[in-house]
Design an enzyme around this catalytic site. Structure first.
Site, PDB file in Angstrom:
ATOM      1  N   GLU A  67       0.767  -1.230   0.053  1.00 22.34           N
ATOM      2  CA  GLU A  67       0.100   0.057  -0.115  1.00 22.34           C
ATOM      3  C   GLU A  67       0.788   1.213  -0.152  1.00 22.34           C
ATOM      4  O   GLU A  67       0.530   2.092   0.781  1.00 22.34           O
ATOM      5  CB  GLU A  67      -1.145  -0.020   1.063  1.00 22.34           C
ATOM      6  CG  GLU A  67      -1.733  -1.425   1.006  1.00 22.34           C
ATOM      7  CD  GLU A  67      -3.079  -1.353   2.220  1.00 22.34           C
ATOM      8  OE1 GLU A  67      -2.671  -0.410   3.260  1.00 22.34           O
ATOM      9  OE2 GLU A  67      -3.709  -2.442   2.487  1.00 22.34           O
ATOM     10  N   ASN A  82       2.143  -5.146  -3.315  1.00 23.64           N
ATOM     11  CA  ASN A  82       0.798  -5.415  -3.009  1.00 23.64           C
ATOM     12  C   ASN A  82       0.002  -4.134  -2.729  1.00 23.64           C
ATOM     13  O   ASN A  82       0.214  -3.213  -1.886  1.00 23.64           O
ATOM     14  CB  ASN A  82       0.436  -6.202  -1.677  1.00 23.64           C
ATOM     15  CG  ASN A  82      -0.926  -6.979  -1.623  1.00 23.64           C
ATOM     16  OD1 ASN A  82      -1.458  -7.395  -2.451  1.00 23.64           O
ATOM     17  ND2 ASN A  82      -1.469  -6.844  -0.210  1.00 23.64           N
ATOM     18  N   HIS A 123     -10.716  -5.645  -2.507  1.00 27.38           N
ATOM     19  CA  HIS A 123     -11.390  -5.746  -1.774  1.00 27.38           C
ATOM     20  C   HIS A 123     -12.984  -4.919  -2.516  1.00 27.38           C
ATOM     21  O   HIS A 123     -12.736  -3.805  -2.441  1.00 27.38           O
ATOM     22  CB  HIS A 123     -11.203  -4.624  -0.270  1.00 27.38           C
ATOM     23  CG  HIS A 123     -10.028  -5.578   0.342  1.00 27.38           C
ATOM     24  ND1 HIS A 123     -10.501  -6.411   0.936  1.00 27.38           N
ATOM     25  CD2 HIS A 123      -8.860  -5.024   0.635  1.00 27.38           C
ATOM     26  CE1 HIS A 123      -9.115  -6.971   1.681  1.00 27.38           C
ATOM     27  NE2 HIS A 123      -8.342  -6.036   1.485  1.00 27.38           N
ATOM     28  N   GLU A 175      -6.211 -10.416  -1.712  1.00 24.48           N
ATOM     29  CA  GLU A 175      -7.066 -10.129  -0.416  1.00 24.48           C
ATOM     30  C   GLU A 175      -8.673 -10.287  -0.730  1.00 24.48           C
ATOM     31  O   GLU A 175      -9.320  -9.278  -0.131  1.00 24.48           O
ATOM     32  CB  GLU A 175      -6.995  -8.745   0.438  1.00 24.48           C
ATOM     33  CG  GLU A 175      -5.416  -8.820   0.804  1.00 24.48           C
ATOM     34  CD  GLU A 175      -4.798  -7.696   1.527  1.00 24.48           C
ATOM     35  OE1 GLU A 175      -5.914  -6.916   2.015  1.00 24.48           O
ATOM     36  OE2 GLU A 175      -3.642  -7.597   1.679  1.00 24.48           O
ATOM     37  N   ASP A 213     -12.304 -10.138  -1.254  1.00 26.51           N
ATOM     38  CA  ASP A 213     -13.777 -10.181  -0.612  1.00 26.51           C
ATOM     39  C   ASP A 213     -14.486  -9.201  -1.391  1.00 26.51           C
ATOM     40  O   ASP A 213     -14.214  -8.463  -1.947  1.00 26.51           O
ATOM     41  CB  ASP A 213     -13.734 -10.031   0.881  1.00 26.51           C
ATOM     42  CG  ASP A 213     -13.116  -8.544   1.325  1.00 26.51           C
ATOM     43  OD1 ASP A 213     -12.799  -7.695   0.401  1.00 26.51           O
ATOM     44  OD2 ASP A 213     -12.632  -8.476   2.464  1.00 26.51           O
TER      45      ASP A 213
HETATM   46  O1  9MR Z   1      -7.927  -8.005   8.096  1.00 29.49           O
HETATM   47  C1  9MR Z   1      -6.799  -7.195   8.904  1.00 29.49           C
HETATM   48  C2  9MR Z   1      -7.423  -6.688  10.042  1.00 29.49           C
HETATM   49  O2  9MR Z   1      -7.502  -7.887  11.016  1.00 29.49           O
HETATM   50  C3  9MR Z   1      -6.485  -5.669  10.913  1.00 29.49           C
HETATM   51  O3  9MR Z   1      -7.266  -5.137  11.915  1.00 29.49           O
HETATM   52  C4  9MR Z   1      -6.109  -4.602   9.875  1.00 29.49           C
HETATM   53  C5  9MR Z   1      -5.302  -3.701  10.272  1.00 29.49           C
HETATM   54  O4  9MR Z   1      -4.703  -2.718   9.442  1.00 29.49           O
HETATM   55  O5  9MR Z   1      -5.637  -5.355   8.474  1.00 29.49           O
HETATM   56  C6  9MR Z   1      -6.535  -6.001   7.799  1.00 29.49           C
HETATM   57  O6  9MR Z   1      -5.836  -6.635   6.991  1.00 29.49           O
HETATM   58  C7  9MR Z   1      -5.495  -5.478   5.544  1.00 29.49           C
HETATM   59  C8  9MR Z   1      -4.253  -6.121   5.082  1.00 29.49           C
HETATM   60  O7  9MR Z   1      -3.109  -6.344   5.970  1.00 29.49           O
HETATM   61  C9  9MR Z   1      -3.919  -5.040   4.171  1.00 29.49           C
HETATM   62  N1  9MR Z   1      -5.054  -4.549   3.019  1.00 29.49           N
HETATM   63  C10 9MR Z   1      -6.173  -4.230   3.739  1.00 29.49           C
HETATM   64  C11 9MR Z   1      -6.600  -5.331   4.828  1.00 29.49           C
HETATM   65  C12 9MR Z   1      -7.960  -4.911   5.362  1.00 29.49           C
HETATM   66  O8  9MR Z   1      -7.878  -3.791   6.094  1.00 29.49           O
END
Ligand code: 9MR
Length: 483
Positions: free
Chosen positions: A165, A207, A243, A272, A274
């Site tokens: 990111e 990513n 997402h 990722e 969903d």
């Molecule tokens: O799914 C993850 C969640 O449990 C955490 O609280 C969050 C914290 O930033 O991160 C989520 O996963 C993220 C991923 O690491 C990077 N891309 C976005 C995802 C959803 O927020």
């Protein structure tokens, strides 16, 4: 609807799954016809096309037998959802902690699954000690972190999200302003070189989110990857988080976007996935994503971001393939059917690295329904910029016991040379770390001021900072004062 899991398993002739996986690992060109021999799980169906089907996993859920039952039946790739992030793996500087991540890797190895590592360098979920570092000290801390984690898992990781990111949502394809970016524009290539030195066998990925179609942000990433390939920076793959919801739909150029990256000579992966929604609309969108990956020879696999809807970071959107009880949804069936149908039309190859290998996309416009939800992590400012001054908006990712808040600061009709954002936390909440801003405290009313590299904003432009903490995150729109 018939339950696909209880239907009789059809004969799976031609190639055994394990042999398929081995062939892919060796980079063998594979051509498998599955039309008449559909497999009955996501992992087996994907493997029949030379691909994997994975999920994000939380270590603490592995003891839940419903969870691990579905995991081990359906998936052959695992991404630790949080356990390999910087805050989890190096909570104190130089002191590494791998217990939870090791648990996931051990589970994967014991069940014939591979592991995607996530994520070595990211502006979020940094441990608190990182906030006091900048410049050379931060650069060195990042290098030491990547070396420590990638060395610990050397030989055990299929692909690493080396950098996560790092591009902004400004709409101009620029880099995101962050403490890591402020150490110098070369921080991303240094991260890749460091990871390569530590684990030369792992595929190294960039990513990101909101890069799932041809747009300014994905073009910014595209140009970086092209430059890296031209200069020999060791990048092997690009992850597209996907997402999906009505604000971030599957656009008609989804497949073409994957293809243009593949044509640069990198693998592409859906990392990722969903999809907010339910029923047929959700099922159809899942099928479209699967079809797009299968149509791109270098799309090597798909990972969904959790197993049951209740496991999702945005469970209210019911975005996953299994319901809260672990039963397959319509989206599961359409995903499985798309995997089984698609394998024969586009045998993947890990051979040639250049040149388009598939025809252009033939899919129509998005079929998702009308807007029902806000975008996942990237909500643009919801308040109109005022005349002069600045405005702020906050997007909170809340889970049981904690939260991550991302604040977008937007300049009004004039440039600003500094800003202070006021945030109020509910009682009981406490900030444990922040990034890209300096906070006046950790609870109650907190003022966040810009750091050296993100105070100046041209008229109408924005920057982001964030913080994470325990308890409940802020809900009110933050105030913003410009200098
Ligand atoms: O799914 C993850 C969640 O449990 C955490 O609280 C969050 C914290 O930033 O991160 C989520 O996963 C993220 C991923 O690491 C990077 N891309 C976005 C995802 C959803 O927020």
């Amino acid at each position: 609807m018939s339950d696909p899991l209880v239907r009789s398993k059809r004969r799976f002739a031609g190639v055994a799954v394990s042999a398929t996986a081995a062939a892919v690992a060796l980079g063998t060109v594979l051509s498998v016809s599955t039309t008449a021999n559909a497999a009955s799980t996501l992992g087996a169906s994907a493997a029949a096309t030379g691909r994997y089907f994975g999920t994000a996993v939380a270590a603490y859920k592995l003891s839940d037998t419903v969870y691990s039952g579905v995991l081990d039946r359906e998936f052959n790739m695992i991404t630790p959802e949080n356990e390999m992030k910087w805050d989890a793996t190096e909570p104190s500087q130089g002191q590494f902690s791998f217990t939870s991540a090791d648990q996931i890797v051990a589970h994967a190895q014991a069940h014939g699954q591979r592991t995607r590592g996530h994520a070595l360098a990211w502006h979020q979920q940094q441990p608190g000690w990182v906030a006091s570092l900048s410049g050379t000290a931060l650069r060195n801390a990042m290098i030491n972190h990547i070396t420590g984690v990638a060395t610990h898992y050397k030989g055990k990781i299929y692909a690493w999200d080396v950098v996560n990111e790092a591009f902004s949502d400004n709409g101009d394809g620029s880099r995101r302003q962050s403490n890591l970016q402020a150490t110098g524009n070369d921080w991303i290539e240094v991260a890749f070189q460091t990871a390569h030195a530590a684990d030369p066998g792992a595929k190294l990925c960039y990513n990101d989110y909101n890069t799932d179609g041809v747009n300014a942000k994905s073009t910014g990433v595209y140009n970086m990857v092209k430059d890296f390939k031209a200069r020999g920076v060791p990048i092997d793959c690009v992850g597209f988080q996907s997402h999906i919801n009505s604000a971030s739909p599957v656009t008609s150029d989804y497949q073409a976007n994957l293809q243009r990256f593949a044509d640069l000579g990198v693998d592409v992966q859906i990392t990722e996935l969903d999809i907010a929604g339910s029923g047929t609309a959700q099922a159809d969108t899942y099928a479209r994503v699967v079809q797009a990956c299968l149509a791109v020879a270098r799309c090597t696999g798909i990972t969904v971001w959790g197993i049951r809807d209740s496991d999702s970071w945005r469970s209210g959107d019911t975005p996953l393939l299994f319901d809260n009880n672990g039963n397959p949804k319509a989206a599961y069936t359409s995903t499985l059917n798309a995997l089984n149908a698609g394998g024969s039309s586009s045998p993947p190859t890990t051979g040639p690295t250049t040149g388009p290998s598939t025809s252009p996309p033939t899919t129509g416009p998005p079929t998702t329904g009308p807007p029902t939800t806000a975008p996942p992590t990237t909500a643009p400012p919801t308040t109109a910029p005022p005349q002069g001054g600045c405005s702020a908006s906050v997007s909170v990712n809340q889970w049981n016991g904690g939260f991550v808040a991302t604040v977008t600061v937007t300049a009004g009709s004039s440039a600003v040379n500094g800003w202070t954002v006021g945030v109020t936390l509910p009682s009981g909440a406490a900030v444990t770390s922040s990034w890209s801003a300096t906070g006046s405290g950790t609870s109650g009313s907190i003022s966040y001021s810009n750091v050296s590299y993100n105070g100046s904003l041209a008229a109408g432009r924005n920057t982001q900072f964030g913080f994470q903490g325990t308890g409940t995150g802020p809900s009110a729109t933050p105030s913003c004062t410009a200098r």
